[in-house]
Structures are given as structure tokens and as C-alpha cells.
Design a protein around this motif. Structure first.
Motif, PDB file in Angstrom:
ATOM      1  N   THR A 159      49.970  72.692  90.143  1.00 56.74           N
ATOM      2  CA  THR A 159      49.119  72.283  91.263  1.00 56.74           C
ATOM      3  C   THR A 159      49.903  71.485  92.298  1.00 56.74           C
ATOM      4  N   LEU A 160      50.895  70.731  91.840  1.00 60.40           N
ATOM      5  CA  LEU A 160      51.717  69.943  92.765  1.00 60.40           C
ATOM      6  C   LEU A 160      52.827  70.766  93.408  1.00 60.40           C
ATOM      7  N   GLY A 161      52.867  72.062  93.102  1.00 61.63           N
ATOM      8  CA  GLY A 161      53.774  72.963  93.804  1.00 61.63           C
ATOM      9  C   GLY A 161      55.106  73.230  93.142  1.00 61.63           C
ATOM     10  N   ASP A 162      55.233  72.967  91.848  1.00 65.85           N
ATOM     11  CA  ASP A 162      56.497  73.230  91.162  1.00 65.85           C
ATOM     12  C   ASP A 162      56.812  74.724  91.171  1.00 65.85           C
ATOM     13  N   THR A 163      58.028  75.065  91.587  1.00 71.74           N
ATOM     14  CA  THR A 163      58.431  76.475  91.666  1.00 71.74           C
ATOM     15  C   THR A 163      59.632  76.765  90.757  1.00 71.74           C
ATOM     16  N   SER A 164      59.985  75.835  89.877  1.00 75.76           N
ATOM     17  CA  SER A 164      61.149  76.053  89.010  1.00 75.76           C
ATOM     18  C   SER A 164      60.919  77.261  88.115  1.00 75.76           C
ATOM     19  N   ASP A 165      61.987  78.017  87.881  1.00 71.31           N
ATOM     20  CA  ASP A 165      61.878  79.198  87.024  1.00 71.31           C
ATOM     21  C   ASP A 165      63.014  79.256  86.005  1.00 71.31           C
ATOM     22  N   ASP A 166      63.645  78.086  85.777  1.00 73.41           N
ATOM     23  CA  ASP A 166      64.741  78.025  84.813  1.00 73.41           C
ATOM     24  C   ASP A 166      64.397  77.011  83.723  1.00 73.41           C
ATOM     25  N   VAL A 167      65.405  76.444  83.087  1.00 73.83           N
ATOM     26  CA  VAL A 167      65.165  75.503  81.991  1.00 73.83           C
ATOM     27  C   VAL A 167      64.387  74.283  82.463  1.00 73.83           C
ATOM     28  N   ASN A 168      64.489  73.964  83.766  1.00 71.67           N
ATOM     29  CA  ASN A 168      63.743  72.820  84.298  1.00 71.67           C
ATOM     30  C   ASN A 168      62.238  73.006  84.157  1.00 71.67           C
ATOM     31  N   TRP A 169      61.784  74.258  84.144  1.00 73.26           N
ATOM     32  CA  TRP A 169      60.351  74.523  83.949  1.00 73.26           C
ATOM     33  C   TRP A 169      59.899  73.922  82.626  1.00 73.26           C
ATOM     34  N   TYR A 170      60.720  74.060  81.595  1.00 71.01           N
ATOM     35  CA  TYR A 170      60.381  73.543  80.268  1.00 71.01           C
ATOM     36  C   TYR A 170      60.566  72.030  80.190  1.00 71.01           C
ATOM     37  N   THR A 171      61.691  71.533  80.716  1.00 70.69           N
ATOM     38  CA  THR A 171      61.960  70.098  80.590  1.00 70.69           C
ATOM     39  C   THR A 171      60.951  69.261  81.359  1.00 70.69           C
ATOM     40  N   LYS A 172      60.518  69.740  82.509  1.00 71.85           N
ATOM     41  CA  LYS A 172      59.518  68.998  83.288  1.00 71.85           C
ATOM     42  C   LYS A 172      58.220  68.860  82.499  1.00 71.85           C
ATOM     43  N   ARG A 173      57.782  69.938  81.905  1.00 71.91           N
ATOM     44  CA  ARG A 173      56.509  69.927  81.175  1.00 71.91           C
ATOM     45  C   ARG A 173      56.629  69.183  79.845  1.00 71.91           C
ATOM     46  N   ALA A 174      57.777  69.313  79.199  1.00 68.96           N
ATOM     47  CA  ALA A 174      57.977  68.596  77.941  1.00 68.96           C
ATOM     48  C   ALA A 174      58.019  67.087  78.180  1.00 68.96           C
ATOM     49  N   THR A 175      58.726  66.673  79.227  1.00 67.57           N
ATOM     50  CA  THR A 175      58.818  65.250  79.548  1.00 67.57           C
ATOM     51  C   THR A 175      57.459  64.694  79.930  1.00 67.57           C
ATOM     52  N   LEU A 176      56.729  65.422  80.769  1.00 65.15           N
ATOM     53  CA  LEU A 176      55.410  64.955  81.184  1.00 65.15           C
ATOM     54  C   LEU A 176      54.439  64.936  80.007  1.00 65.15           C
ATOM     55  N   SER A 177      54.600  65.864  79.072  1.00 63.32           N
ATOM     56  CA  SER A 177      53.736  65.858  77.880  1.00 63.32           C
ATOM     57  C   SER A 177      53.906  64.554  77.101  1.00 63.32           C
ATOM     58  N   GLY A 178      55.148  64.075  77.007  1.00 60.05           N
ATOM     59  CA  GLY A 178      55.390  62.810  76.337  1.00 60.05           C
ATOM     60  C   GLY A 178      54.770  61.645  77.079  1.00 60.05           C
ATOM     61  N   VAL A 179      54.914  61.651  78.402  1.00 60.48           N
ATOM     62  CA  VAL A 179      54.328  60.589  79.228  1.00 60.48           C
ATOM     63  C   VAL A 179      52.806  60.620  79.129  1.00 60.48           C
ATOM     64  N   TYR A 180      52.239  61.812  79.252  1.00 63.26           N
ATOM     65  CA  TYR A 180      50.782  61.940  79.222  1.00 63.26           C
ATOM     66  C   TYR A 180      50.218  61.514  77.862  1.00 63.26           C
ATOM     67  N   SER A 181      50.834  61.975  76.782  1.00 57.61           N
ATOM     68  CA  SER A 181      50.330  61.672  75.440  1.00 57.61           C
ATOM     69  C   SER A 181      50.366  60.175  75.150  1.00 57.61           C
ATOM     70  N   SER A 182      51.480  59.518  75.490  1.00 55.84           N
ATOM     71  CA  SER A 182      51.585  58.084  75.228  1.00 55.84           C
ATOM     72  C   SER A 182      50.617  57.290  76.101  1.00 55.84           C
ATOM     73  N   THR A 183      50.433  57.732  77.347  1.00 52.78           N
ATOM     74  CA  THR A 183      49.496  57.050  78.247  1.00 52.78           C
ATOM     75  C   THR A 183      48.057  57.231  77.768  1.00 52.78           C
ATOM     76  N   LEU A 184      47.747  58.419  77.267  1.00 55.44           N
ATOM     77  CA  LEU A 184      46.411  58.683  76.740  1.00 55.44           C
ATOM     78  C   LEU A 184      46.094  57.752  75.574  1.00 55.44           C
ATOM     79  N   LEU A 185      47.028  57.597  74.651  1.00 58.76           N
ATOM     80  CA  LEU A 185      46.809  56.723  73.501  1.00 58.76           C
ATOM     81  C   LEU A 185      46.649  55.268  73.937  1.00 58.76           C
ATOM     82  N   TYR A 186      47.438  54.849  74.918  1.00 60.88           N
ATOM     83  CA  TYR A 186      47.319  53.481  75.434  1.00 60.88           C
ATOM     84  C   TYR A 186      45.950  53.287  76.089  1.00 60.88           C
TER      85      TYR A 186
END
Length: 230
Positions: free
Chosen positions: A132-159
Motif C-alpha cells: 500500500t505504501l508503494g513498495d516495488t522491490s522484486d528481489d531479496v529486499n521484498w523478503y527482508t522488508k516484510r520479515a523485518t516489519l513482521s518482527g517489529v509488528y509482532s513485538s509492538t502488538l504484544l507490547y
């Protein structure tokens, strides 16, 4: 007159949230919700084939769609990109009307047989934020961005689940700190890649990572037992 599929499913979900604080995301909740919505139980089970888990995933999907709608309607043009990410996570949490619904969902997805569904739901939320924010990556960054944000989101949700501060200010401060941590990692990665002494050692790994491509996006589907990706 028969109600459309989406309308009937939403009606069942609306009725279910009244029972979840007492019965959790369970088959008992589905049965009670179907009765409250005036929907035959067999028809309700056809819409939610796996019962409780599909009901909980439908609730999660509803929160994602509310977040996407708010992201598209808010003017975020003055924000830095890291601030847009923080706003998206905040919008997603603010889409929840009752923490107990999420707390009960966390309990359900902590079960070994539903853990993969929970992880997939978190990944989907983070994918939707980046897309939705316009990410157009189509390489390994596609995975690392989502994996990193998943960690941020999950920890923030628990907090957030345990946060009783006014306006959840402690949660938003926690979120900012987690994103700062991620930015430090990105700076370190850039430093390593640009360091002339380390660059030769990174040639092989970088070549290998360069072969990784983002998955082909499938068309949206709306079938029983699958989360709607509208």
C-alpha cells in the motif's frame, strides 16, 4: 431473499465478536454467531470450513482492510518513509475495537496446529503495508522488508496488548524505538557493502542474493477457508 456471500459472512463475524470475549475464537462462538445472525449453521460452516481459525482469520483480514482504507485516505506526504511505516502499524492496531479479541486470537494461534496460520496472517499484514505504501522491490529486499516489519509488528502488538498508558503513548514510543533499531541495521548493511576492505568478501553472498526474486502475485481470491485479499 438470500443475502450475498460477503454480506452473510460479515453478519456472522459481527455477531461473533460479541461472543469471543467469553468463548474465545471457538466452534461455540461460530455456532452462537450463526444463530444470532439468523444463518443456518451448515451454511456458516461452509463459509468458515475450519471453524474457529477461519473466523479469527476473517477478523484479522477485516482489520487489515480497515488499515489499508485509512492509509489511502490519510495525507502522509509530509512524513518520512519510516514515519509512514510507523503510522501504518499504528493504524492497524487502532483498527481493533477490543483488545480481548486480539488476545483471544493470540491464544488460538499459539497452538501448534494453528501457528502457521498466525505467522501467515502477520506476514500478510506486513506485505499489505509495504504494498500500500508503494513498495516495488522484486528481489531479496521484498523478503527482508516484510520479515523485518513482521518482527517489529509482532513485538509492538504484544507490547500494545499490555499497555494501559493514556492513548497508548507507551506503545507508540516502543514502536519508534523498534523502527530506529531496524534503521541502524540498514545503516550497518550499507556500511559493510560500501567498505572497500569488506566488499570482496561480500561479492559471493551478494551475487547469490541477487538471484532471489519476489514471488509472482496471484490474483485475489475469495473462497471459503481463504482470507480475502481485497
Amino acid at each position: 431473499m438470500t443475502m450475498p456471500f460477503d454480506e452473510t459472512r460479515d453478519k456472522i463475524l459481527d455477531a461473533a465478536v460479541m461472543h469471543v470475549p467469553f468463548d474465545g475464537w471457538s466452534d461455540a462462538t461460530l455456532a452462537a454467531a450463526a444463530a444470532d445472525a439468523g444463518v443456518d449453521l451448515a451454511a456458516a460452516r461452509a463459509m468458515f470450513p475450519r471453524g474457529a481459525v477461519d473466523l479469527a482469520l476473517a477478523f484479522h483480514d477485516r482489520g487489515d482492510r480497515a488499515m489499508i482504507e485509512r492509509l489511502r485516505s490519510e495525507d502522509l506526504s509530509a512524513l518520512k518513509f519510516r514515519e509512514k511505516i510507523a503510522a501504518a502499524v499504528r493504524f492497524r492496531l487502532e483498527a481493533v475495537e477490543d483488545k480481548e479479541l486480539v488476545r483471544r486470537g493470540a491464544t488460538l494461534f499459539a497452538l501448534p496446529n494453528h501457528a502457521a496460520d498466525g505467522a501467515k496472517a502477520v506476514w500478510q499484514t506486513c506485505d499489505r503495508i509495504w504494498t500500500t505504501l508503494g513498495d516495488t522491490s522484486d528481489d531479496v529486499n521484498w523478503y527482508t522488508k516484510r520479515a523485518t516489519l513482521s518482527g517489529v509488528y509482532s513485538s509492538t502488538l504484544l507490547y500494545w496488548l499490555g499497555d494501559n498508558s493514556p492513548g497508548h503513548q507507551s506503545t507508540w514510543s516502543f514502536l519508534d524505538r523498534r523502527i530506529d533499531n531496524v534503521m541502524q541495521i540498514e545503516k550497518l548493511k550499507a556500511h559493510v557493502n560500501n567498505n572497500p576492505l569488506l566488499k570482496p568478501f561480500m561479492a559471493g553472498p551478494n551475487w547469490l542474493l541477487g538471484r532471489v526474486k519476489a514471488p509472482t502475485r496471484m490474483p485475489d481470491v475469495d473462497l471459503p477457508g481463504m482470507m480475502n485479499r481485497r
